[in-house]
Design an enzyme around this catalytic site. Structure first.
Site, mmCIF file in Angstrom:
data_model
loop_
_atom_site.group_PDB
_atom_site.id
_atom_site.type_symbol
_atom_site.label_atom_id
_atom_site.label_comp_id
_atom_site.label_asym_id
_atom_site.label_seq_id
_atom_site.Cartn_x
_atom_site.Cartn_y
_atom_site.Cartn_z
ATOM 1 C CG ASN A 1 -0.491 -0.140 2.511
ATOM 2 O OD1 ASN A 1 0.582 -0.688 2.722
ATOM 3 N ND2 ASN A 1 -1.233 0.373 3.473
ATOM 4 C CB ILE A 2 1.588 3.641 -2.320
ATOM 5 C CG1 ILE A 2 2.444 2.417 -2.709
ATOM 6 C CG2 ILE A 2 2.366 4.942 -2.519
ATOM 7 C CD1 ILE A 2 2.668 2.287 -4.208
ATOM 8 C CD GLU A 3 -1.782 4.780 4.376
ATOM 9 O OE1 GLU A 3 -1.362 5.642 5.184
ATOM 10 O OE2 GLU A 3 -2.503 3.814 4.712
ATOM 11 C CB CYS B 1 -5.257 -1.600 -2.003
ATOM 12 S SG CYS B 1 -6.618 -0.882 -1.110
ATOM 13 C CD GLU C 1 -5.130 -6.273 -1.185
ATOM 14 O OE1 GLU C 1 -4.687 -5.103 -1.200
ATOM 15 O OE2 GLU C 1 -5.809 -6.734 -0.259
HETATM 16 N N1 THU Z 1 -5.327 -1.554 2.278
HETATM 17 C C1 THU Z 1 -4.707 -2.409 1.405
HETATM 18 O O1 THU Z 1 -3.567 -2.163 0.990
HETATM 19 N N2 THU Z 1 -5.389 -3.512 1.016
HETATM 20 C C2 THU Z 1 -6.647 -3.841 1.421
HETATM 21 O O2 THU Z 1 -7.209 -4.803 0.963
HETATM 22 C C3 THU Z 1 -7.328 -3.033 2.430
HETATM 23 C C4 THU Z 1 -6.676 -1.749 2.774
HETATM 24 C C5 THU Z 1 -4.609 -0.361 2.714
HETATM 25 C C6 THU Z 1 -5.157 0.942 2.201
HETATM 26 C C7 THU Z 1 -4.671 1.913 3.244
HETATM 27 O O3 THU Z 1 -3.357 2.324 2.903
HETATM 28 C C8 THU Z 1 -4.595 1.082 4.521
HETATM 29 O O4 THU Z 1 -4.648 -0.261 4.108
HETATM 30 C C9 THU Z 1 -5.682 1.357 5.533
HETATM 31 O O5 THU Z 1 -6.921 1.322 4.980
#
Ligand code: THU
Length: 129
Positions: A45-47, A56, A58
């Site tokens: 994940n990259i925020e 996300c 995936e």
């Molecule tokens: N996130 C994922 O990377 N995959 C998921 O299936 C659910 C949520 C990440 C998005 C965000 O960066 C963090 O988790 C919290 O929601």
């Protein structure tokens, strides 16, 4: 997938987890996607401070693979930094279903491994026909 292939895919997902950028949620996620040809692609994940732009793990793995020319996939392993199972969000389920409907999905936690099919996680999905 053979047990040794699953173990390896999970190791790769744990390695992808280290690349997660999640300073806003504190919730790190790593994914490893294996194509039919055996190549493995990482996602994390990259925020972003504009929170809606966060990405996300995936979908990052899928996009990573697709831009390299992959179209067919065997399995994905997903692991989160908090040791709990991380179920893919709805958007990721829809995208996994589009590109890998027959794929195996392995969710990894400190307690063990759960295996799902795409259909189990997203029955009656949207399809444009
Ligand atoms: N996130 C994922 O990377 N995959 C998921 O299936 C659910 C949520 C990440 C998005 C965000 O960066 C963090 O988790 C919290 O929601």
């Amino acid at each position: 997938m053979l047990p040794s292939e699953i173990d390896n895919l999970i190791r790769e997902a744990k390695s992808a987890l280290k690349k997660a950028i999640a300073p806003y949620s504190g919730f790190t996620v790593g994914a490893a996607l294996i194509a039919n040809n055996g190549k493995i692609y990482h996602g994390c994940n990259i925020e972003n401070p504009s929170l809606m732009l966060s990405f996300c793990a995936e979908r990052a793995a899928l996009i990573n693979a697709i831009v390299e020319g992959e179209r067919y996939f065997k399995a994905i392993a997903i692991v989160s930094g908090n040791g709990e199972y991380c179920f893919p969000c709805g958007a990721c389920r829809q995208m996994l279903a589009e590109f890998a409907p027959d794929m195996e999905i392995y969710l990894v936690s400190d307690k063990g491994i759960k295996k799902f099919s795409v259909d189990e996680l997203l029955p009656h999905r949207f399809k444009k026909i």
